[in-house]
Design an enzyme around this catalytic site. Structure first.
Site, PDB file in Angstrom:
ATOM      1  N   CYS A  99       0.819  -1.214   0.000  1.00 52.10           N
ATOM      2  CA  CYS A  99       0.000   0.000   0.000  1.00 52.10           C
ATOM      3  C   CYS A  99       0.853   1.264   0.000  1.00 52.10           C
ATOM      4  CB  CYS A  99      -0.942   0.003   1.202  1.00 52.10           C
ATOM      5  SG  CYS A  99      -1.896   1.522   1.371  1.00 52.10           S
ATOM      6  N   CYS A 104      -1.785   1.738  -2.895  1.00 48.40           N
ATOM      7  CA  CYS A 104      -2.752   2.810  -2.638  1.00 48.40           C
ATOM      8  C   CYS A 104      -2.156   4.212  -2.667  1.00 48.40           C
ATOM      9  CB  CYS A 104      -3.419   2.629  -1.281  1.00 48.40           C
ATOM     10  SG  CYS A 104      -3.604   0.937  -0.728  1.00 48.40           S
ATOM     11  N   LYS A 107      -0.518   5.310  -6.072  1.00 47.29           N
ATOM     12  CA  LYS A 107      -1.627   5.244  -7.042  1.00 47.29           C
ATOM     13  C   LYS A 107      -2.554   6.447  -6.907  1.00 47.29           C
ATOM     14  CE  LYS A 107      -5.201   3.597  -5.653  1.00 47.29           C
ATOM     15  NZ  LYS A 107      -5.656   2.202  -5.721  1.00 47.29           N
ATOM     16  N   TYR A 241      -8.694  -3.998 -11.127  1.00 46.21           N
ATOM     17  CA  TYR A 241      -8.727  -2.589 -10.742  1.00 46.21           C
ATOM     18  C   TYR A 241      -7.334  -1.978 -10.835  1.00 46.21           C
ATOM     19  CZ  TYR A 241      -6.865  -3.725  -6.085  1.00 46.21           C
ATOM     20  OH  TYR A 241      -6.070  -4.145  -5.051  1.00 46.21           O
ATOM     21  N   GLU A 245      -6.955   1.387 -12.965  1.00 49.30           N
ATOM     22  CA  GLU A 245      -6.489   2.582 -12.263  1.00 49.30           C
ATOM     23  C   GLU A 245      -5.207   3.118 -12.891  1.00 49.30           C
ATOM     24  OE1 GLU A 245      -8.211   1.905  -7.732  1.00 49.30           O
ATOM     25  OE2 GLU A 245      -6.226   1.123  -8.240  1.00 49.30           O
ATOM     26  N   HIS A 510     -27.174  19.930  -0.252  1.00 53.61           N
ATOM     27  CA  HIS A 510     -27.346  20.468  -1.599  1.00 53.61           C
ATOM     28  C   HIS A 510     -26.362  21.607  -1.854  1.00 53.61           C
ATOM     29  CE1 HIS A 510     -29.610  21.085  -5.256  1.00 53.61           C
ATOM     30  NE2 HIS A 510     -29.693  22.378  -5.003  1.00 53.61           N
ATOM     31  N   GLU A 515     -26.019  13.726  -2.332  1.00 51.73           N
ATOM     32  CA  GLU A 515     -27.433  13.907  -1.970  1.00 51.73           C
ATOM     33  C   GLU A 515     -28.358  13.114  -2.888  1.00 51.73           C
ATOM     34  OE1 GLU A 515     -29.664  17.511  -2.635  1.00 51.73           O
ATOM     35  OE2 GLU A 515     -28.191  18.192  -4.140  1.00 51.73           O
TER      36      GLU A 515
END
Length: 535
Positions: A99, A104, A107, A241, A245, A510, A515
């Site tokens: 990671c 992670c 990346k 992935y 990615e 909002h 939302e």
């Protein structure tokens, strides 16, 4: 202090220091009479005797470090053994695991670089004068990312030292169930014994060994983040992935990028969402070679790499040349040198992963495993960290809490991010039957896309619910900006058993993309248009 010499306790409990010091001959004579020290279990003929710990963690990634540091909090004697075998291309890195070094963290930073490129295009619509052409310099980005990663490596070393956790930069293997030994870079043998051992060595990228030239000329994600110069025109092979990615941010910083997929993208994820991710990537500029698989890679005189592949749909053989070929065809557990079979730790013969029970225990008492190396667990940093901490608490803190692997949220950091938590639509149908599932969905347009006139065709979300009674939410899937930030909050509700009516009573913020989740009202079953219009 030598037995029989030096200060002796007086009868009143104080220390007498008036005895004369013994002669050198007397010390030698006394030492000859002492029995030899007991050998450490499995110490063999190594140059370093075994050291005994309450806990030895093999692997210095997220799960292993979390477990070690948590155990140290209970005042236990803890050691971490970690060694990074250089990739076939010679890339290596420091403490922290996948990671931190090749996953992670780099990346996400390179993904951010690509997002900034898109933002520069948007900025002109918002009145910013950006001189053209805009150019990206790989070496500047890479240096910044690599410097940050190195700071994390150093930080982990400091944390271990502060918590009094012994760090061995050694690649170890079991010699018996309580003993792990290995060689330092200088060739010195080190033997470590421990009451409890946790295996957390993670995984490494696979190479397609049936493709000629794959190993000689290809790189993997282990190499990409540490390249000093731009990879140039790149072929990324794989539909994982990791593949999407990496291809996404390479496209985003302006590189000619192609993804070659043998089958479906993002296997294991919701397939409707996976299709939307790849559709957006195509519109974004990434090329796709679908239902294709490589057969060989050759180096040309120009130093470019010529790739030959077969197209399964057309039954043809095709070629093209690239500056870089990156393999993203899966990961394998890093267990080969651990000598697991000798001590009886059982693994899945197909995957090579270690079989563990709900308490992360292996088939051998006192040997445990956490993280990517374990069978049937999500290959995610936060789950490894949580599992590692909970294991330490059970071992040394009188806890009985187990790791709960249900409803773990995650995000694919493609150019348009995909975040999800809970079951995919396919998994929900398989588990409960299509008649018992209600799917609420919507296509929406982020407000920030409007002035910039960005395409929002693939901005989509869906909520998978049970139809009966309370309509408990089984899964939530979201494609759009900041998907990880959106899903993280909703993950709490779903973990707590949130229902569709409860979600509808939640007031949205909002104007945000998130939302729209609180306003989902169109079901797939209805067949109505799911496009959100207006406020």
């Amino acid at each position: 202090m030598l037995r029989g010499f030096g200060a002796r306790p007086a009868r009143d409990g104080s220390e007498r220091t008036s005895d004369p010091l013994p002669s050198l001959e007397g010390v030698i004579a006394h030492l000859r009479l002492l029995p030899p020290p007991p050998a450490a279990p499995g110490a063999g003929s190594g140059s370093c005797r075994g050291r005994s710990y309450d806990l030895l963690v093999i692997g210095g990634g997220s799960g292993g470090l979390a477990c070690a540091k948590e155990a140290a909090q209970f005042g236990r004697k803890v050691a971490v053994m970690d060694y990074v075998e250089p990739s076939p291309q010679g890339t290596s890195w420091g403490l922290g695991g996948t990671c931190v070094n090749v996953g992670c963290i780099p990346k996400k930073l390179m993904h951010q670089a690509a997002l900034l490129g898109s933002a520069l295009k948007d900025a002109q619509h918002y009145g910013w004068n950006i001189s053209q052409p805009v150019h990206h310099t790989w070496s500047v980005m890479a240096q910044g990312v690599q410097n940050y990663v190195k700071s994390l490596n150093w930080g982990h070393r400091v944390q271990l030292q502060e918590k009094k956790v012994k760090y061995f930069n050694i690649k170890g293997s079991f010699s018996d169930p309580h003993t792990v030994c290995g060689l330092t870079k200088a060739g010195k043998e080190t033997v470590v014994t421990a009451d409890n051992i946790v295996i957390a060595t993670g995984g490494r990228p696979k190479y397609p060994m049936d493709v000629a030239g794959a190993l000689e000329y290809g790189i993997t994600s282990d190499d990409l983040f540490w390249l000093k110069e731009s990879p140039g025109k790149t072929l990324v092979v794989g539909a994982s992935y990791v593949s999407l990615e990496c291809a996404g941010f390479l496209t985003g910083i302006g590189l000619d990028t192609t993804v070659m997929m043998r089958s479906v993208p993002l296997r294991g994820f919701d397939q409707q969402m996976a299709s939307l991710v790849t559709e957006h990537m195509e519109s974004y500029g990434t090329k796709f070679l679908k239902r294709c698989f490589p057969t060989k890679v050759e180096k040309l005189k120009s130093n470019r790499l010529q790739v030959t592949w077969k197209n399964a749909d057309l039954d043809t053989e095709e070629t093209d040349s690239f500056d870089t070929v990156m393999w993203a065809v899966g990961r394998a557990p890093d267990t080969k040198t651990l000598n697991l079979e000798t001590v009886g730790v059982k693994t899945n013969s197909e995957t090579g992963k270690i079989i563990v029970d709900a308490s992360e225990a292996t088939s051998v008492p006192h040997i445990y495993a956490v993280g990517d190396i374990t069978e049937g667990r999500p290959e995610l940093t936060p789950t490894a960290i949580a599992a590692g901490k909970l294991l330490a608490q059970r071992l040394f803190g009188q806890s009985s809490e187990l790791m709960d692997y249900d409803n773990v949220p995650t995000t694919v950091f493609a150019p348009l991010e995909y975040g999800c938590v809970g079951l995919s639509e396919e998994a929900a149908v398989q588990r409960y039957g299509s008649d018992n599932i209600e799917v609420y969905h919507a296509f929406y347009k982020p407000l920030e896309f409007t002035v910039a006139e960005r395409d929002a065709t693939q901005c989509y979300m869906k909520m998978v619910c049970l139809r009966e009674r309370e309509q408990r939410i089984l899964g939530l899937h979201f494609i759009g900006p900041n998907a990880g930030e959106v899903i993280q909050g909703f993950a709490l509700g779903i973990k707590c058993g949130a229902t569709y009516p409860q979600m509808m009573k939640t007031v949205g913020i909002h104007p945000t993309c998130a939302e729209e989740v609180t306003k989902l009202h169109i079901t797939k079953r209805s067949g109505l248009d799911a496009t959100v219009t207006g406020c």
